[in-house]
Design a protein around this motif. Structure first.
Motif, mmCIF file in Angstrom:
data_model
loop_
_atom_site.group_PDB
_atom_site.id
_atom_site.type_symbol
_atom_site.label_atom_id
_atom_site.label_comp_id
_atom_site.label_asym_id
_atom_site.label_seq_id
_atom_site.Cartn_x
_atom_site.Cartn_y
_atom_site.Cartn_z
ATOM 1 N N ASN A 7 12.904 -34.620 12.603
ATOM 2 C CA ASN A 7 12.910 -34.722 10.952
ATOM 3 C C ASN A 7 11.242 -35.221 10.548
ATOM 4 O OD1 ASN A 7 14.015 -34.808 8.331
ATOM 5 N ND2 ASN A 7 14.160 -37.196 8.530
ATOM 6 N N PHE A 8 10.674 -36.214 11.356
ATOM 7 C CA PHE A 8 9.413 -36.430 11.081
ATOM 8 C C PHE A 8 8.447 -35.252 11.085
ATOM 9 C CE2 PHE A 8 5.121 -37.938 12.315
ATOM 10 C CZ PHE A 8 4.552 -38.610 11.224
ATOM 11 N N MET A 9 8.630 -34.575 12.088
ATOM 12 C CA MET A 9 7.765 -33.263 12.231
ATOM 13 C C MET A 9 7.983 -32.289 11.166
ATOM 14 S SD MET A 9 5.925 -33.847 14.677
ATOM 15 C CE MET A 9 4.984 -32.511 15.223
ATOM 16 N N LYS A 10 9.213 -32.162 10.645
ATOM 17 C CA LYS A 10 9.361 -31.141 9.617
ATOM 18 C C LYS A 10 8.741 -31.734 8.148
ATOM 19 C CE LYS A 10 12.337 -28.411 7.134
ATOM 20 N NZ LYS A 10 11.801 -28.153 5.942
ATOM 21 N N GLN A 11 8.912 -33.158 8.126
ATOM 22 C CA GLN A 11 8.363 -33.705 6.786
ATOM 23 C C GLN A 11 6.922 -33.562 6.977
ATOM 24 O OE1 GLN A 11 9.840 -37.683 6.949
ATOM 25 N NE2 GLN A 11 11.711 -37.158 5.710
ATOM 26 N N ALA A 12 6.202 -33.680 8.128
ATOM 27 C CA ALA A 12 4.755 -33.623 8.100
ATOM 28 C C ALA A 12 4.195 -32.078 7.876
ATOM 29 C CB ALA A 12 4.266 -33.915 9.753
ATOM 30 N N GLN A 13 4.824 -31.132 8.511
ATOM 31 C CA GLN A 13 4.672 -29.723 8.092
ATOM 32 C C GLN A 13 4.780 -29.429 6.487
ATOM 33 O OE1 GLN A 13 3.368 -27.215 10.208
ATOM 34 N NE2 GLN A 13 3.177 -26.271 8.351
ATOM 35 N N ASP A 14 5.971 -30.155 5.936
ATOM 36 C CA ASP A 14 6.267 -29.584 4.471
ATOM 37 C C ASP A 14 5.180 -30.473 3.817
ATOM 38 O OD1 ASP A 14 8.550 -28.372 5.240
ATOM 39 O OD2 ASP A 14 9.743 -30.366 4.466
ATOM 40 N N MET A 15 4.582 -31.748 4.311
ATOM 41 C CA MET A 15 3.640 -32.347 3.321
ATOM 42 C C MET A 15 2.419 -31.418 3.591
ATOM 43 S SD MET A 15 2.320 -36.315 3.919
ATOM 44 C CE MET A 15 1.759 -36.193 5.450
#
Length: 109
Positions: A7-15
């Motif tokens: 989930n964190f990696m997805k948020q980082a990519q979105d950011m």
């Protein structure tokens, strides 16, 4: 833990995607800095490139030092507007990112 990290990696990519989009928008924006009640105007891009300088004809007969001060003030006004736009656009980019427990500590001073 694996789900949290994913989930964190997805948020980082979105950011990262949002930051690239915001940087493109900021580089394409234009602001106008003014001084002397609008008698001197400087148009600047988000990349701090000056597109134009407009000086009211009335100032051309005035003293050179005053004109130089007004140009400098208009330039500084434009730079401050670009900085404000950058700050507003980038603030909130990391808000809403839920870091895994303990990982947020690396960002604290």
């Amino acid at each position: 833990m694996k789900g949290v990290l994913g989930n964190f990696m997805k948020q980082a990519q979105d950011m990262q995607d949002n930051m690239q989009k915001a940087q493109k928008e900021l580089s394409n924006m234009e602001v106008v800095g003014e001084s002397g009640g609008g008698m001197v105007k400087i148009t600047m891009t988000g990349k701090h490139e000056v597109k134009s300088v407009d000086i009211d004809n009335v100032l051309l007969s005035d003293d050179k030092e005053m004109l130089e001060d007004l140009v400098a003030a208009a330039f500084n006004s434009a730079v401050q507007k670009v900085a404000k736009e950058n700050e507003e656009k980038m603030s909130g980019m990391v808000s809403g990112v839920n870091l895994p427990p303990g990982l947020g500590d690396i960002f604290k001073a």
